[in-house]
Write a protein that holds these residues in place. Structure first.
Motif, PDB file in Angstrom:
ATOM      1  N   ILE A 215      24.720  32.207 -31.420  1.00 26.81           N
ATOM      2  CA  ILE A 215      24.163  31.643 -29.954  1.00 26.81           C
ATOM      3  C   ILE A 215      22.798  30.765 -30.455  1.00 26.81           C
ATOM      4  CG2 ILE A 215      23.139  32.088 -27.965  1.00 26.81           C
ATOM      5  CD1 ILE A 215      24.456  34.948 -28.040  1.00 26.81           C
ATOM      6  N   SER A 216      22.208  31.237 -31.146  1.00 28.95           N
ATOM      7  CA  SER A 216      20.667  30.555 -31.510  1.00 28.95           C
ATOM      8  C   SER A 216      20.842  29.252 -32.299  1.00 28.95           C
ATOM      9  CB  SER A 216      19.697  31.409 -32.177  1.00 28.95           C
ATOM     10  OG  SER A 216      19.607  32.501 -31.309  1.00 28.95           O
ATOM     11  N   GLU A 217      22.012  29.254 -33.093  1.00 30.68           N
ATOM     12  CA  GLU A 217      22.235  28.121 -34.037  1.00 30.68           C
ATOM     13  C   GLU A 217      22.860  26.982 -32.861  1.00 30.68           C
ATOM     14  OE1 GLU A 217      24.106  27.086 -38.315  1.00 30.68           O
ATOM     15  OE2 GLU A 217      24.381  29.048 -37.448  1.00 30.68           O
ATOM     16  N   ALA A 218      23.830  27.504 -32.159  1.00 27.92           N
ATOM     17  CA  ALA A 218      24.436  26.681 -31.470  1.00 27.92           C
ATOM     18  C   ALA A 218      23.457  25.876 -30.336  1.00 27.92           C
ATOM     19  CB  ALA A 218      25.267  27.361 -30.376  1.00 27.92           C
ATOM     20  N   ILE A 219      22.421  26.523 -29.939  1.00 26.52           N
ATOM     21  CA  ILE A 219      21.536  26.045 -28.992  1.00 26.52           C
ATOM     22  C   ILE A 219      20.396  25.167 -29.686  1.00 26.52           C
ATOM     23  CG2 ILE A 219      21.849  27.363 -27.118  1.00 26.52           C
ATOM     24  CD1 ILE A 219      19.252  28.670 -27.710  1.00 26.52           C
ATOM     25  N   ARG A 272      16.539  38.843 -15.444  1.00 28.70           N
ATOM     26  CA  ARG A 272      17.374  37.429 -15.599  1.00 28.70           C
ATOM     27  C   ARG A 272      16.511  36.727 -16.614  1.00 28.70           C
ATOM     28  NH1 ARG A 272      16.281  35.546  -9.572  1.00 28.70           N
ATOM     29  NH2 ARG A 272      17.057  37.627  -9.217  1.00 28.70           N
ATOM     30  N   PRO A 273      17.141  35.764 -17.242  1.00 25.10           N
ATOM     31  CA  PRO A 273      16.399  34.977 -18.185  1.00 25.10           C
ATOM     32  C   PRO A 273      15.211  34.458 -18.027  1.00 25.10           C
ATOM     33  CG  PRO A 273      18.782  34.448 -18.076  1.00 25.10           C
ATOM     34  CD  PRO A 273      18.558  35.324 -16.730  1.00 25.10           C
ATOM     35  N   LEU A 274      14.340  34.190 -18.811  1.00 25.77           N
ATOM     36  CA  LEU A 274      12.947  33.437 -18.386  1.00 25.77           C
ATOM     37  C   LEU A 274      12.999  32.391 -19.453  1.00 25.77           C
ATOM     38  CD1 LEU A 274       9.821  33.238 -17.331  1.00 25.77           C
ATOM     39  CD2 LEU A 274       9.309  34.894 -18.918  1.00 25.77           C
ATOM     40  N   VAL A 294       4.620  27.319 -31.599  1.00 27.99           N
ATOM     41  CA  VAL A 294       5.627  27.577 -30.889  1.00 27.99           C
ATOM     42  C   VAL A 294       5.539  26.532 -29.854  1.00 27.99           C
ATOM     43  CG1 VAL A 294       6.513  29.218 -29.480  1.00 27.99           C
ATOM     44  CG2 VAL A 294       5.923  30.004 -31.493  1.00 27.99           C
ATOM     45  N   ALA A 295       6.664  25.811 -29.118  1.00 23.84           N
ATOM     46  CA  ALA A 295       6.581  25.075 -28.165  1.00 23.84           C
ATOM     47  C   ALA A 295       7.316  25.421 -26.925  1.00 23.84           C
ATOM     48  CB  ALA A 295       7.112  23.574 -28.604  1.00 23.84           C
ATOM     49  N   GLN A 296       8.459  26.112 -27.357  1.00 21.56           N
ATOM     50  CA  GLN A 296       9.342  26.500 -26.188  1.00 21.56           C
ATOM     51  C   GLN A 296       9.836  27.910 -26.437  1.00 21.56           C
ATOM     52  OE1 GLN A 296      12.748  23.446 -25.361  1.00 21.56           O
ATOM     53  NE2 GLN A 296      11.568  22.400 -27.010  1.00 21.56           N
ATOM     54  N   ALA A 297      10.018  28.735 -25.421  1.00 20.46           N
ATOM     55  CA  ALA A 297      10.481  30.237 -25.561  1.00 20.46           C
ATOM     56  C   ALA A 297      11.451  30.496 -24.522  1.00 20.46           C
ATOM     57  CB  ALA A 297       9.088  31.101 -25.393  1.00 20.46           C
ATOM     58  N   ALA A 298      12.415  31.282 -25.130  1.00 22.71           N
ATOM     59  CA  ALA A 298      13.609  31.921 -24.108  1.00 22.71           C
ATOM     60  C   ALA A 298      13.625  33.330 -24.261  1.00 22.71           C
ATOM     61  CB  ALA A 298      14.539  31.069 -23.886  1.00 22.71           C
ATOM     62  N   TRP A 299      13.652  34.162 -23.163  1.00 25.23           N
ATOM     63  CA  TRP A 299      13.970  35.754 -23.417  1.00 25.23           C
ATOM     64  C   TRP A 299      15.283  35.901 -22.510  1.00 25.23           C
ATOM     65  CZ3 TRP A 299       9.211  33.334 -22.793  1.00 25.23           C
ATOM     66  CH2 TRP A 299       8.263  33.896 -23.845  1.00 25.23           C
ATOM     67  N   THR A 331      23.294  27.748 -19.823  1.00 26.16           N
ATOM     68  CA  THR A 331      24.549  28.116 -19.508  1.00 26.16           C
ATOM     69  C   THR A 331      25.079  29.066 -20.523  1.00 26.16           C
ATOM     70  OG1 THR A 331      25.022  26.330 -18.165  1.00 26.16           O
ATOM     71  CG2 THR A 331      26.978  27.418 -18.838  1.00 26.16           C
ATOM     72  N   LEU A 332      24.924  28.492 -21.785  1.00 19.48           N
ATOM     73  CA  LEU A 332      25.408  29.232 -23.071  1.00 19.48           C
ATOM     74  C   LEU A 332      24.671  30.596 -23.125  1.00 19.48           C
ATOM     75  CD1 LEU A 332      27.524  29.526 -25.634  1.00 19.48           C
ATOM     76  CD2 LEU A 332      25.650  28.073 -26.819  1.00 19.48           C
ATOM     77  N   LEU A 333      23.320  30.652 -23.287  1.00 23.63           N
ATOM     78  CA  LEU A 333      22.719  31.704 -23.322  1.00 23.63           C
ATOM     79  C   LEU A 333      23.022  32.810 -22.097  1.00 23.63           C
ATOM     80  CD1 LEU A 333      18.946  30.232 -23.988  1.00 23.63           C
ATOM     81  CD2 LEU A 333      20.420  31.655 -25.567  1.00 23.63           C
ATOM     82  N   GLU A 334      23.025  32.395 -21.136  1.00 23.01           N
ATOM     83  CA  GLU A 334      23.495  33.464 -19.904  1.00 23.01           C
ATOM     84  C   GLU A 334      24.879  34.002 -19.993  1.00 23.01           C
ATOM     85  OE1 GLU A 334      22.041  31.416 -16.280  1.00 23.01           O
ATOM     86  OE2 GLU A 334      20.157  30.799 -17.268  1.00 23.01           O
ATOM     87  N   ALA A 335      25.607  32.900 -20.242  1.00 22.99           N
ATOM     88  CA  ALA A 335      27.174  33.541 -20.448  1.00 22.99           C
ATOM     89  C   ALA A 335      27.292  34.373 -21.504  1.00 22.99           C
ATOM     90  CB  ALA A 335      28.150  32.458 -20.744  1.00 22.99           C
ATOM     91  N   ALA A 336      26.453  33.797 -22.597  1.00 27.49           N
ATOM     92  CA  ALA A 336      26.645  34.872 -24.002  1.00 27.49           C
ATOM     93  C   ALA A 336      25.772  36.171 -23.743  1.00 27.49           C
ATOM     94  CB  ALA A 336      26.238  34.213 -25.218  1.00 27.49           C
ATOM     95  N   GLY A 337      24.865  36.359 -22.947  1.00 29.17           N
ATOM     96  CA  GLY A 337      23.968  37.230 -22.751  1.00 29.17           C
ATOM     97  C   GLY A 337      24.836  38.180 -21.572  1.00 29.17           C
ATOM     98  N   ARG A 338      25.568  37.755 -20.834  1.00 29.85           N
ATOM     99  CA  ARG A 338      26.569  38.697 -20.144  1.00 29.85           C
ATOM    100  C   ARG A 338      27.666  39.229 -20.952  1.00 29.85           C
ATOM    101  NH1 ARG A 338      25.908  34.416 -16.346  1.00 29.85           N
ATOM    102  NH2 ARG A 338      27.835  33.382 -17.199  1.00 29.85           N
ATOM    103  N   THR A 339      28.306  38.427 -21.876  1.00 25.34           N
ATOM    104  CA  THR A 339      29.189  38.820 -22.819  1.00 25.34           C
ATOM    105  C   THR A 339      28.526  40.102 -23.659  1.00 25.34           C
ATOM    106  OG1 THR A 339      30.227  36.867 -23.027  1.00 25.34           O
ATOM    107  CG2 THR A 339      30.719  38.223 -24.761  1.00 25.34           C
ATOM    108  N   ILE A 340      27.365  39.883 -24.208  1.00 29.80           N
ATOM    109  CA  ILE A 340      26.886  41.030 -25.090  1.00 29.80           C
ATOM    110  C   ILE A 340      26.349  42.003 -24.017  1.00 29.80           C
ATOM    111  CG2 ILE A 340      24.827  41.574 -26.619  1.00 29.80           C
ATOM    112  CD1 ILE A 340      24.739  38.742 -27.303  1.00 29.80           C
TER     113      ILE A 340
END
Length: 506
Positions: A215-219, A272-274, A294-299, A331-340
């Motif tokens: 996922i991380s490589e894709a984004i 929910r994602p932050l 570090v400029a951007q972060a997502a959880w 979209t990708l992070l959240e969909a992948a998150g749901r899958t995992i």
């Protein structure tokens, strides 16, 4: 001085004018040629191509003058657009409509004005091609025809320009659509890969790490790691990083759990994602990470792992080509998150069934062991609940007269109906041969008995024997402890059974 009245089709005229996207655009040699030619053909010092907007006239091209923008109430052209034919003013200082006009009393001291309307294919007069002179200047019919012809040419150029703009817009929209389709297909490929990884015969932690890397490589994340909570503390496992990443960021897995404060420590219950597009601006940003770039972060929450809640942490550093978490990234992070998350939940459920054997084989309900554990959990939580012990009356008669297979079917139908009646937050259990139990959020005895009666009604449809359900209901505040609640429920159940038998005998 009298201002021109509004055309009858003014609203539609303005909408048509807006379609050309011409107002306040820059100089264009195409239109400059037309005004130069008009001045030469009609032998006048000034020729202007004006568009008449809601409150002004605006000049796209002018020969012999500078800016021709003027309030609409002072505009000669506002009169011209009232008719399809040219407007000719031979002596403006003597014309009641214009003799006080500032363009007559002052520069450019208009004496003669002639304007031909610019008529769009829709039939709206959106502007004019006009000529002026500061002295008397009679115009012949041939002059006026030439003015009209040039106005028609100007209108054709405007229409061609509009069509080109629309074609460019359509092409851009198509390119965006193709790019979006490609992104969607790429996301689908990534999600398929994540799903496949989670289905492999791997330990959940290893599969999640591999999925996080994908996922991380894709984004385009510079760094990604898995955060797993253990009580109030957490650990970090690096899942992916770009080559050349600063050493301070690479050391994140070791440093972050030991740094005081920070955004991450507040996210144990994240559901929910932050996303932070500017990490440094967050009041709880860690100085060490800001200094590391570090400029951007997502959880992104991934659900419960074997040890505890798990989050995917993705970071981008200063200088990254993408400066925000785009819609596609999210979209990708959240969909992948749901899958995992679903995969982890599935694995946990299967593991739990395998290890604890909490399911009753006949009815599919939870068994006695599950009831005891879940009751302990509700007791420990301290939240209001109700429990019911249920005994199926008449099962022996069904077994004796219709066979044990029919008796089993009675239990299965009752169990399925009972499970359907427990509602959100409740659970149904088979705790013995013909004994069942319910654990539900706190509710009245009447409501719970009604649910059980509905389930029993469904079961009674499969046999001709007399059957029923004797129930003992206890709410959490009816007794002070686990054992006394169970004892009280059992007593109430047998009291109901005695009443049932007494009623049947009479």
């Amino acid at each position: 001085m009298t201002a021109a009245p509004l055309p009858a089709d003014e609203y539609r005229r303005l909408l048509d004018l807006a379609r050309y996207q011409i107002l306040d655009t820059g100089q264009d040699e195409t239109f400059d040629r037309i005004t130069r030619l008009a001045a030469r053909v009609l032998n006048v010092p000034v020729a202007v191509l004006n568009l008449v907007d809601q409150h002004r006239q605006w000049g796209k091209s002018a020969y012999g003058l500078g800016d021709t923008t003027a309030p609409r109430h002072d505009s000669f052209c506002a009169w011209t657009i009232l008719d399809d034919r040219p407007l000719v003013v031979e002596n403006a200082p003597q014309d009641a409509r214009f003799r006080q006009n500032p363009m007559v009393t002052g520069a450019p001291h208009i004496h003669m004005y002639a304007g031909a309307p610019l008529i769009s294919p829709a039939g709206h007069r959106i502007g004019t091609l006009c000529v002026t002179d500061d002295k008397p200047h009679p115009l012949s019919p041939g002059d006026l025809q030439a003015l009209q012809d040039l106005a028609a040419i100007a209108m054709n150029e405007l229409e061609l320009r509009r069509q080109q703009l629309e074609a460019q817009h359509d092409a851009q929209a198509q390119r965006q659509q193709v790019a979006e389709l490609r992104r969607t297909l790429e996301q689908a490929r990534i999600l398929e890969g994540v799903s496949s990884l989670m289905d492999l015969d791997l330990e959940p932690e290893a599969a999640t790490l591999a999925a996080a890397s994908l996922i991380s490589e894709a984004i385009g994340a510079d760094y990604a790691g898995l955060l797993t909570w253990h009580g109030d503390s957490f650990t970090v496992q690096a899942a992916h990083h770009q080559p050349g990443l600063p050493a301070q960021v690479l050391a994140l897995a070791e440093q972050l759990p030991h740094l005081p404060g920070g955004v991450t420590r507040t996210l144990r219950g994240l559901d929910r994602p932050l996303y932070l597009a500017n990490y440094a601006a967050h009041p709880q940003a860690l100085p060490a990470l800001v200094e590391a770039g570090v400029a951007q972060a997502a959880w992104v929450p991934l659900g419960e792992g074997e040890a505890g809640p798990t989050l995917l942490l993705a970071l981008r550093v200063q200088g990254h080509a993408v400066t925000d978490w785009r819609a596609g990234d999210r979209t990708l992070l959240e969909a992948a998150g749901r899958t995992i998350r679903h995969a982890l939940q599935r694995h946990a459920a299967l593991q739990q069934v395998h290890e604890q054997a909490r399911q009753d084989a006949l009815t599919g309900l939870f068994n006695r062991r599950a009831f005891d554990e879940d009751l302990d959990t509700r007791e420990a939580a301290g939240e209001p609940f109700a429990l019911a012990l249920v005994d199926v009356d008449g099962l022996k008669g069904v077994n004796d007269t219709e066979g044990h297979a029919q008796g089993d079917r009675l239990l299965q139908v009752f169990g399925a109906a009972l499970a359907a009646q427990v509602g959100e937050g409740g659970a149904a259990y088979r705790v013995g041969g013909d004994e069942f139990a319910l654990l539900v959020p706190d509710q009245s005895q009447e409501e719970l008995l009604e649910r059980i009666d509905v389930a029993m009604g469904a079961a009674q449809q499969i046999t001709v024997q007399r059957t029923g359900a004797s129930t003992g209901v206890v709410r959490w505040n009816d007794a002070p402890s686990r054992s006394t609640r169970l004892t009280l429920a059992d007593e109430r159940m047998y009291a109901a059974k005695r009443r049932r038998h007494a009623t049947q005998q009479h």
